[in-house]
Design an enzyme around this catalytic site. Sequence first.
Site, short mmCIF file in Angstrom:
data_model
loop_
_atom_site.label_atom_id
_atom_site.label_comp_id
_atom_site.label_asym_id
_atom_site.label_seq_id
_atom_site.Cartn_x
_atom_site.Cartn_y
_atom_site.Cartn_z
N ARG A 1 16.49 -0.09 -8.67
CA ARG A 1 17.18 0.16 -7.71
C ARG A 1 17.24 -0.14 -7.04
O ARG A 1 15.86 -1.15 -6.87
CB ARG A 1 16.41 1.87 -7.77
CG ARG A 1 16.55 3.01 -8.50
CD ARG A 1 16.70 4.58 -8.35
NE ARG A 1 14.86 4.86 -8.11
CZ ARG A 1 15.10 5.44 -9.38
NH1 ARG A 1 15.20 5.88 -9.96
NH2 ARG A 1 13.69 5.93 -9.85
N GLY B 1 0.56 -1.02 -0.01
CA GLY B 1 -0.21 0.06 0.02
C GLY B 1 0.69 1.23 -0.12
O GLY B 1 0.59 2.04 -0.79
N GLY C 1 6.89 -4.07 -8.84
CA GLY C 1 5.16 -4.57 -9.05
C GLY C 1 3.82 -3.60 -8.44
O GLY C 1 3.29 -2.89 -9.08
N ASP C 2 4.53 -2.45 -7.80
CA ASP C 2 3.96 -2.01 -6.83
C ASP C 2 3.89 -0.70 -7.34
O ASP C 2 2.89 0.32 -8.28
CB ASP C 2 4.72 -1.84 -5.72
CG ASP C 2 3.98 -2.52 -4.59
OD1 ASP C 2 3.07 -2.94 -4.62
OD2 ASP C 2 5.07 -2.87 -3.48
N GLY D 1 15.78 -1.43 -2.75
CA GLY D 1 14.65 -0.90 -2.02
C GLY D 1 13.55 -0.87 -2.85
O GLY D 1 13.47 -0.68 -3.73
N ALA E 1 11.85 0.73 -11.28
CA ALA E 1 11.61 0.31 -10.26
C ALA E 1 13.01 -0.86 -9.81
O ALA E 1 13.40 -0.86 -8.80
CB ALA E 1 10.45 -0.04 -9.61
N ASN F 1 4.00 1.75 -1.08
CA ASN F 1 4.76 1.90 -2.57
C ASN F 1 4.17 2.26 -3.43
O ASN F 1 4.62 2.66 -3.71
CB ASN F 1 5.84 0.42 -2.60
CG ASN F 1 6.77 -0.15 -1.91
OD1 ASN F 1 6.96 0.46 -0.72
ND2 ASN F 1 6.74 -1.19 -1.55
N GLY G 1 7.12 -8.88 -19.11
CA GLY G 1 6.27 -7.65 -19.36
C GLY G 1 4.20 -7.84 -18.88
O GLY G 1 4.62 -7.96 -17.48
#
Length: 308
Positions: free
Chosen positions: A284, A45, A250-251, A286, A281, A47, A224
């Site tokens: 990087r 949530g 995924g977030d 974290g 995403a 993220n 994808g």
Amino acid sequence: MKGGQPRVVVVGSMVMDLVFRVGHRPKPGETLLGEGFAMFLGGKGFNQAIACHRLGAETTLVGRVGRDEFGDRFIRRLHDERISTRFVSADPEHGTGVASPTVYPDGGNSIIGVPRANLALTPADVEAAEDRIAAADVLMLQFEVNPEASQAAAHIARRHGTLVLLDPAPVHAHCENIDWPIDFLVPNEVEAQMLADCDSPEEWARELYDEELEAVVISRGAAGALVIDGRGVREFPGFRVRAVDTTGAGDAFRAGLAVMVARGRGLDEAVRFANACGALACTREGAEPSMPRLDEVLSFAGANEPAG
Ligand code: RIB
């Protein structure tokens, strides 16, 4: 769009990620010396809310932390990002959620999470944010908070014509046979397989789709995404990047999708944008630090073609 700016409400989790980098997956009974450790703010949530905000949506987070140091860090970070904490409560009994993402040399991960205070979020907490949900274009839900709170949010959204995007993660027993109003179901491949129980991504999509949904969108990491809606099944190749840590990718994907839907963009354009968000995403370390900003996504997508 209901207003001049896309608006998203996230009813979701805040989880402190204790991240272990390892050289290989430990075998049962093996004690493994890790290669690195770090703590990051995370939780699906949180993220997704951070990413929606960075992608230009007016974002509200409804959630619960503990009255502890981890909880304080979430509140401070939300203040720093200028995201309202009005609907973030501090639970007197349960500690802030925690998770231990284990990250492998190829950037892939496995995560064990204990939601703690997230499971104490109540329908009343969500009802307090009814005006925000009513004014939003999209409501984002996951399976890391009390399902009764998510259910209340989904019904409020439906009453006010707000689209509901469900990320069914993590799949667990309390969330089987849910009967909430949903418009976009967005599992990853693991979740799609668990929910559909058949063999290929296309079969999972066909099994999970019904005409009450706008679409099922299955995120497939580097491969994808696969979409099914009233126009049939379509594949959208991902972007090739050197993955450092896939935690939170995924977030970022789901936030990209939600923000584009909130802007009123077509689904195909939204999925291509979401693929770019997810790819960035991965580059990087974290969860929270890797949620991308709109200008980065636009320049990345402008400079790179999806791997056809
Ligand atoms: O989707 C990634 C997130 O899942 C991590 O931040 C971890 O907290 C788990 O909730």
